[in-house]
Structures are given as C-alpha cells and as structure tokens.
Design a protein around this motif. Structure first.
Motif, mmCIF file in Angstrom:
data_model
loop_
_atom_site.group_PDB
_atom_site.id
_atom_site.type_symbol
_atom_site.label_atom_id
_atom_site.label_comp_id
_atom_site.label_asym_id
_atom_site.label_seq_id
_atom_site.Cartn_x
_atom_site.Cartn_y
_atom_site.Cartn_z
ATOM 1 N N GLN A 53 0.805 -1.218 0.000
ATOM 2 C CA GLN A 53 0.000 0.000 0.000
ATOM 3 C C GLN A 53 0.838 1.267 0.000
ATOM 4 N N GLY A 54 2.159 1.128 0.117
ATOM 5 C CA GLY A 54 3.023 2.299 0.049
ATOM 6 C C GLY A 54 4.444 1.906 -0.299
ATOM 7 N N VAL A 55 5.138 2.767 -1.042
ATOM 8 C CA VAL A 55 6.529 2.535 -1.429
ATOM 9 C C VAL A 55 7.284 3.843 -1.214
ATOM 10 N N LYS A 56 8.336 3.799 -0.384
ATOM 11 C CA LYS A 56 9.163 4.987 -0.137
ATOM 12 C C LYS A 56 10.598 4.676 -0.522
ATOM 13 N N ASP A 57 11.201 5.608 -1.254
ATOM 14 C CA ASP A 57 12.598 5.443 -1.636
ATOM 15 C C ASP A 57 13.500 5.853 -0.484
ATOM 16 N N GLN A 62 14.198 0.447 -1.021
ATOM 17 C CA GLN A 62 12.862 0.976 -0.796
ATOM 18 C C GLN A 62 12.311 0.421 0.512
ATOM 19 N N LEU A 63 11.408 1.164 1.104
ATOM 20 C CA LEU A 63 10.673 0.710 2.276
ATOM 21 C C LEU A 63 9.225 0.554 1.843
ATOM 22 N N LEU A 64 8.742 -0.683 1.912
ATOM 23 C CA LEU A 64 7.370 -0.987 1.510
ATOM 24 C C LEU A 64 6.483 -1.029 2.745
ATOM 25 N N THR A 65 5.252 -0.579 2.625
ATOM 26 C CA THR A 65 4.266 -0.805 3.674
ATOM 27 C C THR A 65 3.167 -1.681 3.073
ATOM 28 N N VAL A 66 2.664 -2.583 3.884
ATOM 29 C CA VAL A 66 1.665 -3.542 3.422
ATOM 30 C C VAL A 66 0.419 -3.467 4.291
ATOM 31 N N ASP A 67 -0.636 -4.112 3.857
ATOM 32 C CA ASP A 67 -1.919 -4.067 4.551
ATOM 33 C C ASP A 67 -2.044 -5.142 5.625
ATOM 34 N N GLY A 68 -1.051 -5.248 6.453
ATOM 35 C CA GLY A 68 -1.051 -6.180 7.575
ATOM 36 C C GLY A 68 -0.088 -5.671 8.621
ATOM 37 N N THR A 69 0.112 -6.454 9.663
ATOM 38 C CA THR A 69 1.049 -6.060 10.716
ATOM 39 C C THR A 69 2.047 -7.182 10.962
ATOM 40 N N SER A 70 3.078 -6.848 11.736
ATOM 41 C CA SER A 70 4.060 -7.876 12.077
ATOM 42 C C SER A 70 3.428 -8.988 12.903
ATOM 43 N N LEU A 71 2.298 -8.713 13.527
ATOM 44 C CA LEU A 71 1.598 -9.749 14.279
ATOM 45 C C LEU A 71 1.003 -10.796 13.350
ATOM 46 N N PRO A 96 9.890 -3.923 -15.242
ATOM 47 C CA PRO A 96 11.337 -4.041 -15.473
ATOM 48 C C PRO A 96 11.948 -5.112 -14.566
ATOM 49 N N THR A 97 13.043 -5.698 -15.022
ATOM 50 C CA THR A 97 13.734 -6.697 -14.210
ATOM 51 C C THR A 97 15.083 -6.154 -13.768
ATOM 52 N N GLY A 98 15.595 -6.723 -12.702
ATOM 53 C CA GLY A 98 16.864 -6.303 -12.124
ATOM 54 C C GLY A 98 16.914 -6.733 -10.679
ATOM 55 N N VAL A 99 17.614 -5.970 -9.864
ATOM 56 C CA VAL A 99 17.658 -6.218 -8.424
ATOM 57 C C VAL A 99 17.146 -4.958 -7.745
ATOM 58 N N PHE A 100 16.044 -5.120 -7.012
ATOM 59 C CA PHE A 100 15.378 -3.996 -6.372
ATOM 60 C C PHE A 100 15.220 -4.314 -4.877
ATOM 61 N N PRO A 101 16.193 -3.932 -4.046
ATOM 62 C CA PRO A 101 16.132 -4.265 -2.617
ATOM 63 C C PRO A 101 15.071 -3.446 -1.883
ATOM 64 N N ALA A 102 14.405 -4.101 -0.937
ATOM 65 C CA ALA A 102 13.378 -3.425 -0.148
ATOM 66 C C ALA A 102 13.209 -4.118 1.197
ATOM 67 N N SER A 103 12.883 -3.331 2.213
ATOM 68 C CA SER A 103 12.446 -3.832 3.514
ATOM 69 C C SER A 103 10.932 -3.687 3.550
ATOM 70 N N VAL A 104 10.278 -4.447 4.436
ATOM 71 C CA VAL A 104 8.811 -4.453 4.441
ATOM 72 C C VAL A 104 8.295 -4.031 5.812
ATOM 73 N N SER A 112 8.532 -0.106 15.124
ATOM 74 C CA SER A 112 9.001 -1.489 15.267
ATOM 75 C C SER A 112 8.122 -2.483 14.509
ATOM 76 N N ASP A 113 7.043 -2.010 13.909
ATOM 77 C CA ASP A 113 6.112 -2.893 13.205
ATOM 78 C C ASP A 113 6.642 -3.184 11.801
ATOM 79 N N MET A 114 7.615 -4.076 11.752
ATOM 80 C CA MET A 114 8.262 -4.446 10.492
ATOM 81 C C MET A 114 8.055 -5.931 10.250
ATOM 82 N N LEU A 115 7.721 -6.279 9.022
ATOM 83 C CA LEU A 115 7.616 -7.690 8.662
ATOM 84 C C LEU A 115 8.976 -8.240 8.273
ATOM 85 N N THR A 116 9.755 -7.431 7.594
ATOM 86 C CA THR A 116 11.073 -7.859 7.125
ATOM 87 C C THR A 116 12.027 -6.681 7.226
#
Length: 177
Positions: A53-57, A62-71, A96-104, A112-116
């Motif tokens: 639901q969100g992508v921040k450079d 990138q830092l991704l946010t998703v529609d769930g929680t670490s719980l 596009p293809t390549g290597v696109f690193p991201a935390s979730v 502290s609510d991080m999945l990855t």
C-alpha cells in the motif's frame, strides 16, 4: 531436506568413532525418542499474502508498507531464525527486471512494526497494489498473535481443498472474523 526425510537422514547418521547409526545407538541404549513435529506437519501448507500500500525510496533501497502487521507473521515479531523471503507478485507482467532491494513495514504507526527488516532483493520494482507472498507460513507463523490493533481487520483465512471427493472448495473460519 525437511520432514520425515530429515529425520531419516539424522537417524541414519553414524557418529564419529562408531560403526552404529544414531538409530542403533538410541535403540541399544534403551531410549525412547519422542519428537514434536511442529512445523514439519504443516510444511508448504500455507502462505501469507499482503498487498503493498506504500513505497518509499531510501538510500539504495525501498521501504514498503503492506496491509497487515508484524503480528500477522508471528515469527517476524519474535525475531525467529525462520524468516522466509517474500515473493513479489507484480500487477504489471511487463515490469522491469533487475535487483530492487526493499524492507517491508506494516500498517501501524509503530516504528518497530516491520515484517522484514532485511533488504530483500526483488526481481521487479515493488509498486503499490503488487502482492507480497510469504511462503510456507502455516507452521507457528501465520497468526498466533494477531489482534485487531488500530481497528485493522484480521486477515481472512481461506482453505483450498484439493481432495477429489465432494466438499466445499473454501471456507472462512468464523472464529477469526
């Protein structure tokens, strides 16, 4: 190697300085081996899917946010040794293809609510609306700590039944709704 194959390989091992297998040594010592199979019983039985639901450079990732929680991924919350890499399912098949690193990150206001926390190297650039599939999460991982934190709805539980006899193809567990 997992499940019964892993146990068979372990019991067939010959400890150093002996001609006996571990199974023979256990039997000869009159010991009874008891196992708690845990995750092995549910190997490949479930997956957890989140919508991005969100992508921040950030600097180089990138830092991704998703529609769930670490719980929703209990072992992420417990900082477990078992951390499956999510698979990106892009909406656009020609991404596009390549290597696109991201935390979730997750959907709450807690830092502290991080999945990855790790930077996962995705083969396509993650975008809002894409899905992240965490494989093999049924064993001790899917939802033992879920709560409707911040009034977020609990994720639905869906069972896909591949048995040939007539039965419902899906069901929603009312206990979790």
């Amino acid at each position: 190697m997992a499940g019964a194959d892993a146990l068979a390989a372990l019991l067939a091992t010959r400890p150093e300085n002996t001609d006996s297998t571990l199974a023979d040594l256990i039997r000869d010592a009159g010991l009874e081996l008891l196992l708690e199979p845990g995750r092995a019983l549910l190997d490949q039985a479930g997956a957890t899917v989140f919508r991005i639901q969100g992508v921040k450079d950030r600097d180089g990732y990138q830092l991704l946010t998703v529609d769930g929680t670490s719980l929703s991924l209990s072992e992420q919350w417990f900082n477990s040794e078992y951390l499956p890499d999510p698979q990106l399912i892009p909406q656009e098949q020609d991404a596009p293809t390549g290597v696109f690193p991201a935390s979730v990150g997750a959907a709450t206001c807690l830092e502290s609510d991080m999945l990855t926390w790790r930077k996962i190297p995705f083969a396509h650039p993650p975008r809002v609306g894409d899905l992240l599939l965490y494989p093999n999460t049924a064993g001790y991982q899917m939802d033992s700590n879920e709560s409707p934190f911040h009034d977020l709805p609990l994720p639905p539980k869906v069972v896909i039944d591949h048995i040939d006899r007539p039965r419902p193809r899906w069901r929603l567990d009312r206990h979790f709704t």
